[in-house]
Design an enzyme around this catalytic site. Sequence first.
Site, PDB file in Angstrom:
ATOM      1  N   SER A 100      -8.667 -83.298  -1.926  1.00  0.00           N
ATOM      2  CA  SER A 100      -7.238 -83.057  -2.156  1.00  0.00           C
ATOM      3  C   SER A 100      -6.498 -82.831  -0.835  1.00  0.00           C
ATOM      4  O   SER A 100      -6.972 -82.105   0.043  1.00  0.00           O
ATOM      5  CB  SER A 100      -7.058 -81.818  -3.045  1.00  0.00           C
ATOM      6  N   LYS A 101      -5.337 -83.444  -0.723  1.00  0.00           N
ATOM      7  CA  LYS A 101      -4.510 -83.243   0.470  1.00  0.00           C
ATOM      8  C   LYS A 101      -3.518 -82.095   0.271  1.00  0.00           C
ATOM      9  O   LYS A 101      -2.771 -81.746   1.179  1.00  0.00           O
ATOM     10  CB  LYS A 101      -3.723 -84.520   0.782  1.00  0.00           C
ATOM     11  N   SER A 102      -3.498 -81.516  -0.935  1.00  0.00           N
ATOM     12  CA  SER A 102      -2.483 -80.498  -1.232  1.00  0.00           C
ATOM     13  C   SER A 102      -2.550 -79.274  -0.316  1.00  0.00           C
ATOM     14  O   SER A 102      -1.502 -78.797   0.128  1.00  0.00           O
ATOM     15  CB  SER A 102      -2.577 -80.076  -2.701  1.00  0.00           C
ATOM     16  N   LYS A 143      -4.208 -81.707 -16.188  1.00  0.00           N
ATOM     17  CA  LYS A 143      -2.756 -81.569 -16.410  1.00  0.00           C
ATOM     18  C   LYS A 143      -2.422 -81.388 -17.895  1.00  0.00           C
ATOM     19  O   LYS A 143      -1.505 -80.651 -18.233  1.00  0.00           O
ATOM     20  CB  LYS A 143      -2.011 -82.782 -15.846  1.00  0.00           C
ATOM     21  N   ASN A 162       1.852 -79.860 -13.870  1.00  0.00           N
ATOM     22  CA  ASN A 162       1.122 -79.845 -12.600  1.00  0.00           C
ATOM     23  C   ASN A 162       1.475 -78.642 -11.741  1.00  0.00           C
ATOM     24  O   ASN A 162       0.916 -78.469 -10.668  1.00  0.00           O
ATOM     25  CB  ASN A 162       1.352 -81.139 -11.815  1.00  0.00           C
ATOM     26  N   GLY A 211      -1.817 -90.498 -18.870  1.00  0.00           N
ATOM     27  CA  GLY A 211      -1.083 -89.317 -18.429  1.00  0.00           C
ATOM     28  C   GLY A 211      -0.151 -89.606 -17.259  1.00  0.00           C
ATOM     29  O   GLY A 211       0.963 -89.074 -17.206  1.00  0.00           O
ATOM     30  N   ALA A 212      -0.589 -90.443 -16.333  1.00  0.00           N
ATOM     31  CA  ALA A 212       0.228 -90.720 -15.142  1.00  0.00           C
ATOM     32  C   ALA A 212       1.532 -91.407 -15.536  1.00  0.00           C
ATOM     33  O   ALA A 212       2.607 -91.067 -15.033  1.00  0.00           O
ATOM     34  CB  ALA A 212      -0.561 -91.572 -14.156  1.00  0.00           C
ATOM     35  N   ARG A 231      -2.935-102.353 -21.261  1.00  0.00           N
ATOM     36  CA  ARG A 231      -4.057-103.144 -21.750  1.00  0.00           C
ATOM     37  C   ARG A 231      -4.262-102.892 -23.241  1.00  0.00           C
ATOM     38  O   ARG A 231      -4.331-103.830 -24.041  1.00  0.00           O
ATOM     39  CB  ARG A 231      -5.297-102.729 -20.930  1.00  0.00           C
ATOM     40  N   TYR A 283      -3.013 -93.522  -3.661  1.00  0.00           N
ATOM     41  CA  TYR A 283      -2.828 -93.524  -2.210  1.00  0.00           C
ATOM     42  C   TYR A 283      -4.195 -93.461  -1.547  1.00  0.00           C
ATOM     43  O   TYR A 283      -5.203 -93.238  -2.210  1.00  0.00           O
ATOM     44  CB  TYR A 283      -1.957 -92.330  -1.776  1.00  0.00           C
TER      45      TYR A 283
END
Length: 268
Positions: A15-17, A66, A90, A133-134, A154, A215
Amino acid sequence: MTDKYAVIGNPIAHSKSPQIHRMFAEQAGQDISYEAILAPPDGFASVVERLRKEGYKGCNVTVPFKQNAYQLSNQKQYLSYDVVHAHAANTLVFKSDGVHLHNTDGIGLIRDIQDNLGVLLRGKRVLLMGAGGAARGVLSPLRDAGANITVANRTVDKAIILAERFVVSSCSYEELAGKQFDVVINATSSGLSGEMPPLPPGIFAPGAFAYDMMYGRETPFMAFARAHGAAAVSDGLGMLVEQAAESFFIWRGVRPETRPVIAALRLS
Ligand code: ATR
């Protein structure tokens, strides 16, 4: 005293958080700590309970929790508009009267596309790929930004259910043949397995913009977009930083500068 925050996920090691929130805190001259916590698949609620007992001020929630955050049932909750629409949260704020839930993913996406990348969404034909969810997390902010949205998935039944709920259009990938869009957003998890949704090659209108919510690497969708006429292509790093900035604002009342943070992450 240092105010404590964390992000809960599984996996969480990459995680970059923590890095992002440390940069925000430094900018704002605020004394906070922010750590990454791995929760077992069935252990989300107990981690939240522990953090509350230990005096944490709040936390972020990432994959796969989430939806669990939305369903936290053993404590009093306050849901923001975005959480009610997304059925997912989130950003949690621990207050004396209970847990306040927010979802900053949608605003993060809109800010990155419109403010950072300069693509205005009002009146644009937008194709949103995915119905998990996204996708659900960003649909209502996208619609509020004035986009003319089609959801493709899909498993088309899932797209139809979402489209009915958010009052947008839906279709299968086959039905995209002959159609063109100004903005194509990939909210599927296909990039994780090195795949992409089966898009027809003529999908990008002249000047079209392609955005992948993933990303960290060039996805097959991004490569496809470059090869098939998209005028601009972006990954989702800016969305990650923007959703974090909104969380920071909710917690600390200060809106961080995101551009230097995005730039620093691109270099690291
Ligand atoms: P998330 O929370 O990341 O959205 P999810 O709820 O598991 O994860 O949803 C994943 C989404 O990516 C779904 O829309 C899925 O399509 P299906 O509903 O048909 O399963 C989509 N997806 C995953 N891999 C894909 C692929 N190779 N091609 C097209 N869509 C894909």
